[in-house]
Design a protein around this motif. Structure first.
Motif, PDB file in Angstrom:
ATOM      1  N   ALA A 153       0.845  -1.296   0.050  1.00 48.77           N
ATOM      2  CA  ALA A 153      -0.095  -0.087  -0.076  1.00 48.77           C
ATOM      3  C   ALA A 153       0.961   1.278   0.242  1.00 48.77           C
ATOM      4  CB  ALA A 153      -0.967   0.030   1.294  1.00 48.77           C
ATOM      5  N   TYR A 154       0.259   2.671  -0.333  1.00 50.49           N
ATOM      6  CA  TYR A 154       1.009   3.569  -0.482  1.00 50.49           C
ATOM      7  C   TYR A 154       0.206   4.876  -0.500  1.00 50.49           C
ATOM      8  CZ  TYR A 154      -0.171   3.590  -5.532  1.00 50.49           C
ATOM      9  OH  TYR A 154      -0.818   3.634  -6.532  1.00 50.49           O
ATOM     10  N   ALA A 155       0.970   5.896  -0.098  1.00 47.35           N
ATOM     11  CA  ALA A 155       0.609   7.284  -0.507  1.00 47.35           C
ATOM     12  C   ALA A 155       1.548   7.798  -1.168  1.00 47.35           C
ATOM     13  CB  ALA A 155       0.026   7.973   0.613  1.00 47.35           C
ATOM     14  N   ALA A 156       1.661   8.482  -2.232  1.00 48.31           N
ATOM     15  CA  ALA A 156       3.084   8.669  -3.073  1.00 48.31           C
ATOM     16  C   ALA A 156       2.869   9.680  -4.347  1.00 48.31           C
ATOM     17  CB  ALA A 156       3.665   7.421  -3.319  1.00 48.31           C
ATOM     18  N   MET A 157       3.816  10.206  -4.581  1.00 49.77           N
ATOM     19  CA  MET A 157       3.922  11.149  -5.815  1.00 49.77           C
ATOM     20  C   MET A 157       4.413  10.036  -6.735  1.00 49.77           C
ATOM     21  SD  MET A 157       2.595  14.193  -5.226  1.00 49.77           S
ATOM     22  CE  MET A 157       3.437  15.336  -6.283  1.00 49.77           C
ATOM     23  N   PRO A 158       4.470  10.131  -8.153  1.00 47.13           N
ATOM     24  CA  PRO A 158       3.408  11.547  -8.830  1.00 47.13           C
ATOM     25  C   PRO A 158       1.980  10.673  -8.688  1.00 47.13           C
ATOM     26  CG  PRO A 158       4.472   9.791 -10.552  1.00 47.13           C
ATOM     27  CD  PRO A 158       5.056   9.493  -9.185  1.00 47.13           C
ATOM     28  N   PRO A 159       1.007  11.424  -8.934  1.00 50.08           N
ATOM     29  CA  PRO A 159      -0.409  11.116  -9.200  1.00 50.08           C
ATOM     30  C   PRO A 159      -0.604   9.894 -10.179  1.00 50.08           C
ATOM     31  CG  PRO A 159      -0.252  13.494  -9.096  1.00 50.08           C
ATOM     32  CD  PRO A 159       1.045  12.988  -9.038  1.00 50.08           C
ATOM     33  N   GLY A 160      -1.590   9.163  -9.826  1.00 47.47           N
ATOM     34  CA  GLY A 160      -1.803   7.933 -10.861  1.00 47.47           C
ATOM     35  C   GLY A 160      -2.426   7.030 -10.387  1.00 47.47           C
ATOM     36  N   ALA A 161      -2.761   6.973  -9.027  1.00 49.91           N
ATOM     37  CA  ALA A 161      -3.296   5.798  -8.289  1.00 49.91           C
ATOM     38  C   ALA A 161      -4.746   5.173  -8.801  1.00 49.91           C
ATOM     39  CB  ALA A 161      -3.434   6.205  -6.801  1.00 49.91           C
ATOM     40  N   TYR A 162      -5.474   6.319  -9.514  1.00 50.24           N
ATOM     41  CA  TYR A 162      -6.903   5.693  -9.965  1.00 50.24           C
ATOM     42  C   TYR A 162      -6.670   5.046 -11.081  1.00 50.24           C
ATOM     43  CZ  TYR A 162      -8.905   9.861  -7.465  1.00 50.24           C
ATOM     44  OH  TYR A 162      -9.695  10.663  -6.531  1.00 50.24           O
ATOM     45  N   THR A 163      -6.230   3.775 -11.055  1.00 44.49           N
ATOM     46  CA  THR A 163      -5.909   2.805 -12.133  1.00 44.49           C
ATOM     47  C   THR A 163      -6.032   1.387 -11.643  1.00 44.49           C
ATOM     48  OG1 THR A 163      -4.143   2.566 -13.905  1.00 44.49           O
ATOM     49  CG2 THR A 163      -3.423   3.020 -11.661  1.00 44.49           C
ATOM     50  N   GLU A 164      -6.167   0.538 -12.620  1.00 46.40           N
ATOM     51  CA  GLU A 164      -6.031  -0.955 -12.219  1.00 46.40           C
ATOM     52  C   GLU A 164      -4.608  -1.466 -12.007  1.00 46.40           C
ATOM     53  OE1 GLU A 164      -9.836  -2.946 -14.841  1.00 46.40           O
ATOM     54  OE2 GLU A 164      -7.870  -2.004 -15.809  1.00 46.40           O
ATOM     55  N   ALA A 165      -3.896  -0.881 -12.730  1.00 45.79           N
ATOM     56  CA  ALA A 165      -2.329  -1.094 -12.464  1.00 45.79           C
ATOM     57  C   ALA A 165      -1.374  -0.171 -12.807  1.00 45.79           C
ATOM     58  CB  ALA A 165      -1.997  -2.507 -13.190  1.00 45.79           C
ATOM     59  N   ARG A 166      -0.429   0.208 -12.435  1.00 39.19           N
ATOM     60  CA  ARG A 166       0.749   1.052 -12.894  1.00 39.19           C
ATOM     61  C   ARG A 166       1.970   0.694 -12.433  1.00 39.19           C
ATOM     62  NH1 ARG A 166       0.647   5.960  -8.215  1.00 39.19           N
ATOM     63  NH2 ARG A 166       1.727   6.816  -9.854  1.00 39.19           N
ATOM     64  N   VAL A 167       3.027   1.255 -13.184  1.00 38.93           N
ATOM     65  CA  VAL A 167       4.405   1.237 -12.896  1.00 38.93           C
ATOM     66  C   VAL A 167       4.766   2.473 -12.242  1.00 38.93           C
ATOM     67  CG1 VAL A 167       6.836   1.443 -13.676  1.00 38.93           C
ATOM     68  CG2 VAL A 167       5.029  -0.261 -15.037  1.00 38.93           C
ATOM     69  N   MET A 168       5.464   2.524 -10.988  1.00 43.32           N
ATOM     70  CA  MET A 168       5.498   3.844 -10.391  1.00 43.32           C
ATOM     71  C   MET A 168       6.961   3.422  -9.418  1.00 43.32           C
ATOM     72  SD  MET A 168       2.914   3.165  -7.074  1.00 43.32           S
ATOM     73  CE  MET A 168       3.546   4.610  -6.207  1.00 43.32           C
ATOM     74  N   PRO A 169       7.425   4.720  -8.790  1.00 43.83           N
ATOM     75  CA  PRO A 169       8.701   4.610  -7.690  1.00 43.83           C
ATOM     76  C   PRO A 169       8.248   3.840  -6.554  1.00 43.83           C
ATOM     77  CG  PRO A 169       8.189   6.694  -8.588  1.00 43.83           C
ATOM     78  CD  PRO A 169       7.176   6.045  -9.133  1.00 43.83           C
ATOM     79  N   ALA A 170       9.222   3.172  -6.309  1.00 43.59           N
ATOM     80  CA  ALA A 170       9.009   1.999  -5.222  1.00 43.59           C
ATOM     81  C   ALA A 170       9.197   2.489  -3.771  1.00 43.59           C
ATOM     82  CB  ALA A 170      10.057   0.740  -5.515  1.00 43.59           C
ATOM     83  N   ALA A 171      10.181   3.502  -3.640  1.00 49.77           N
ATOM     84  CA  ALA A 171      10.414   4.171  -2.419  1.00 49.77           C
ATOM     85  C   ALA A 171       9.422   4.392  -1.469  1.00 49.77           C
ATOM     86  CB  ALA A 171      11.242   5.284  -2.598  1.00 49.77           C
ATOM     87  N   GLN A 172       8.360   4.682  -1.840  1.00 54.63           N
ATOM     88  CA  GLN A 172       7.257   5.150  -0.879  1.00 54.63           C
ATOM     89  C   GLN A 172       6.218   4.061  -0.745  1.00 54.63           C
ATOM     90  OE1 GLN A 172       8.872   7.809  -2.479  1.00 54.63           O
ATOM     91  NE2 GLN A 172       9.609   8.281  -0.657  1.00 54.63           N
ATOM     92  N   VAL A 173       6.465   2.879  -1.630  1.00 53.75           N
ATOM     93  CA  VAL A 173       5.508   1.861  -1.324  1.00 53.75           C
ATOM     94  C   VAL A 173       5.862   0.948  -0.170  1.00 53.75           C
ATOM     95  CG1 VAL A 173       4.489  -0.045  -2.661  1.00 53.75           C
ATOM     96  CG2 VAL A 173       5.133   1.889  -4.012  1.00 53.75           C
ATOM     97  N   CYS A 174       4.913   0.543   0.561  1.00 57.48           N
ATOM     98  CA  CYS A 174       4.935  -0.096   1.890  1.00 57.48           C
ATOM     99  C   CYS A 174       4.593  -1.426   1.771  1.00 57.48           C
ATOM    100  CB  CYS A 174       4.494   0.688   2.817  1.00 57.48           C
ATOM    101  SG  CYS A 174       5.075   2.397   3.215  1.00 57.48           S
ATOM    102  N   LYS A 175       5.230  -2.551   2.405  1.00 58.46           N
ATOM    103  CA  LYS A 175       4.488  -3.712   2.491  1.00 58.46           C
ATOM    104  C   LYS A 175       3.484  -3.844   3.550  1.00 58.46           C
ATOM    105  CE  LYS A 175       7.430  -7.274   2.402  1.00 58.46           C
ATOM    106  NZ  LYS A 175       8.250  -8.317   2.741  1.00 58.46           N
ATOM    107  N   LEU A 176       2.331  -4.213   3.132  1.00 59.07           N
ATOM    108  CA  LEU A 176       1.052  -4.323   3.766  1.00 59.07           C
ATOM    109  C   LEU A 176       0.946  -5.501   4.605  1.00 59.07           C
ATOM    110  CD1 LEU A 176      -1.722  -2.419   4.290  1.00 59.07           C
ATOM    111  CD2 LEU A 176      -2.588  -4.042   2.650  1.00 59.07           C
ATOM    112  N   PRO A 177       0.974  -5.421   5.921  1.00 57.73           N
ATOM    113  CA  PRO A 177       0.648  -6.513   6.826  1.00 57.73           C
ATOM    114  C   PRO A 177      -0.370  -7.427   6.423  1.00 57.73           C
ATOM    115  CG  PRO A 177       0.975  -4.773   8.171  1.00 57.73           C
ATOM    116  CD  PRO A 177       0.914  -4.013   6.746  1.00 57.73           C
ATOM    117  N   GLU A 178      -0.443  -8.691   6.822  1.00 56.62           N
ATOM    118  CA  GLU A 178      -1.460  -9.490   6.310  1.00 56.62           C
ATOM    119  C   GLU A 178      -2.653  -9.308   7.070  1.00 56.62           C
ATOM    120  OE1 GLU A 178      -1.887 -12.074   3.931  1.00 56.62           O
ATOM    121  OE2 GLU A 178       0.242 -11.932   3.445  1.00 56.62           O
ATOM    122  N   GLY A 179      -2.632  -8.631   8.347  1.00 54.41           N
ATOM    123  CA  GLY A 179      -3.672  -8.466   9.058  1.00 54.41           C
ATOM    124  C   GLY A 179      -4.708  -7.340   8.650  1.00 54.41           C
TER     125      GLY A 179
END
Length: 328
Positions: free
Chosen positions: A88-114
């Motif tokens: 999961a993430y909150a990150a620049m650049p805008p573009g999250a309203y989509t089914e899939a995207r390529v994006m910078p990884a630095a601000q993407v975080c592993k989401l716990p199973e719970g």
């Protein structure tokens, strides 16, 4: 992987009618990037600011700042994520309203199973905003008092719970008695209906005339001056949004006259620009959610194709809690 993904874009700034759905190519991640397939996308006021042109962008551009899903591929140099990870993430650049995207990884975080994907999509931008307001902006401790505007909104309901979990007294404001009740249910010590009450006088009364240690204000123009009057000497004004319009220029000398006050205009994206800081902030948020100290309330769900209506409802302040876009 699908070669294209349904994506919400704007070709010119304006109202919700400017939002368009397009099939855009996805591609492969390059160095420092990931490809992620979304399960849900979050909705935030910053999306409306970017759409309207209050925060101008080079057009055409995709919209959306947060989402959650499964990492499909990682580029060279990405070590904190792997294909198959929940993320999961909150990150620049805008573009999250989509089914899939390529994006910078630095601000993407592993989401716990719970934590379910919908909650992950709904909480990253708002939850990390609350984290920096309480932990990274000015020293706050148990026993302090804060005034929080829009306390029944997406950020507000998280803030109410966060404050309670840390022994901080939170006085909220909201636009109806129903919204005030919701804030109280989520941990606010008091909540004032600013549509029917003199909220500045009420805050002064609730603090015995002393004022609050800090104000956290995403409303902007309509509440700024009153918020200054709610602060105790040396208090901190955190103006972190513009829901009612941008704060107008004011005489800096007012801060001295009202008690050597401090004012800051922070943004989440400054705080999370550093990879390590972003991951630490997310870890704090995840721990609060997993411990049950913060519950993510999703009150509105819209299919991706109904994004324009989602924007209309958000801007009309007809939402409570979190709002997400779903992907069928």
């Amino acid at each position: 992987m699908a070669a294209t993904a349904r994506t919400v874009i704007i070709e010119e700034h304006g109202g919700p009618e400017k939002l368009k759905l397009a099939d855009l190519p996805v591609g492969e991640p390059g160095p420092g990037e990931i490809r992620i397939r979304h399960a849900a996308c979050g909705l935030n006021f910053i999306d409306c600011y970017q759409r309207s042109g209050l925060y101008p962008m080079t057009l055409p551009h995709a919209l959306g700042m947060e989402a959650a899903g499964i990492v499909e591929a990682v580029g060279e140099g990405v070590s904190h994520l792997a294909a198959g990870d929940r993320a999961a993430y909150a990150a620049m650049p805008p573009g999250a309203y989509t089914e899939a995207r390529v994006m910078p990884a630095a601000q993407v975080c592993k989401l716990p199973e719970g934590i379910p994907f919908e909650e992950g999509a709904a909480m990253m931008l708002k939850g990390m905003t609350v984290q920096y307001l309480f932990h990274r902006t000015t020293p706050l401790k148990a026993g302090d008092t804060v005034l929080f505007h829009a306390a029944a909104g997406g950020v507000g309901l998280i803030a109410c719970q966060w404050a309670k979990s840390e022994g901080i007294r939170l006085i909220g404001t909201a636009g109806s008695d129903e919204k005030c009740a919701l804030a109280l249910e989520h941990g606010a010590d008091a909540c004032i209906n600013y549509a029917t009450e003199d909220w500045v006088a009420q805050v002064r009364d609730l603090t015995g005339g002393k004022g609050v240690d800090a104000v956290m204000d995403s409303v902007g123009k309509a509440t700024f001056e009153g918020s200054l009057d709610c602060l105790k000497p040396l208090g901190m004004m955190m103006s972190f949004g513009n829901a009612s319009g941008a704060v107008e220029a004011f005489n800096l000398g007012l801060l001295a006259q009202k008690g050597s006050l401090k004012v800051t205009r922070p943004t989440l994206f400054t705080h999370i620009a550093d990879h390590d800081a972003c991951q630490e902030m997310a870890a704090t948020l995840f721990s609060k959610v997993l411990a049950g100290e913060v519950k993510i309330r999703i009150d509105q769900r819209f299919p991706l194709e109904d994004v324009a209506e989602a924007h209309r409802v958000l801007e009309a302040r007809r939402t409570t809690g979190q709002t997400i876009l779903t992907l069928s």
